[in-house]
Design a protein around this motif. Sequence first.
Motif: not given
Length: 65
Positions: A40-45, A48-53
């Motif tokens: 959920x912390x990755x998919x919430x916004x 967030x996903x761009x930060x992991x990427x």
Amino acid sequence: MDCIVSIATAQHPLDPNPKYAPKPIELSVFKAMSVGQDDPCRLHRAENERAYYNTKIYYGENPNG
């Protein structure tokens, strides 16, 4: 990702107490588990996903794998 943490026990400039009386602190450090693709912390916004990427790119990893 590596990070540097700084902790200060100095009195806040707006604290009305004239006496400097720092309190003891306790610090705990834990190794985090890997974050899954469905976390959920990755998919919430989208940010967030761009930060992991971007973090994977920074470390030279395949961001899609």
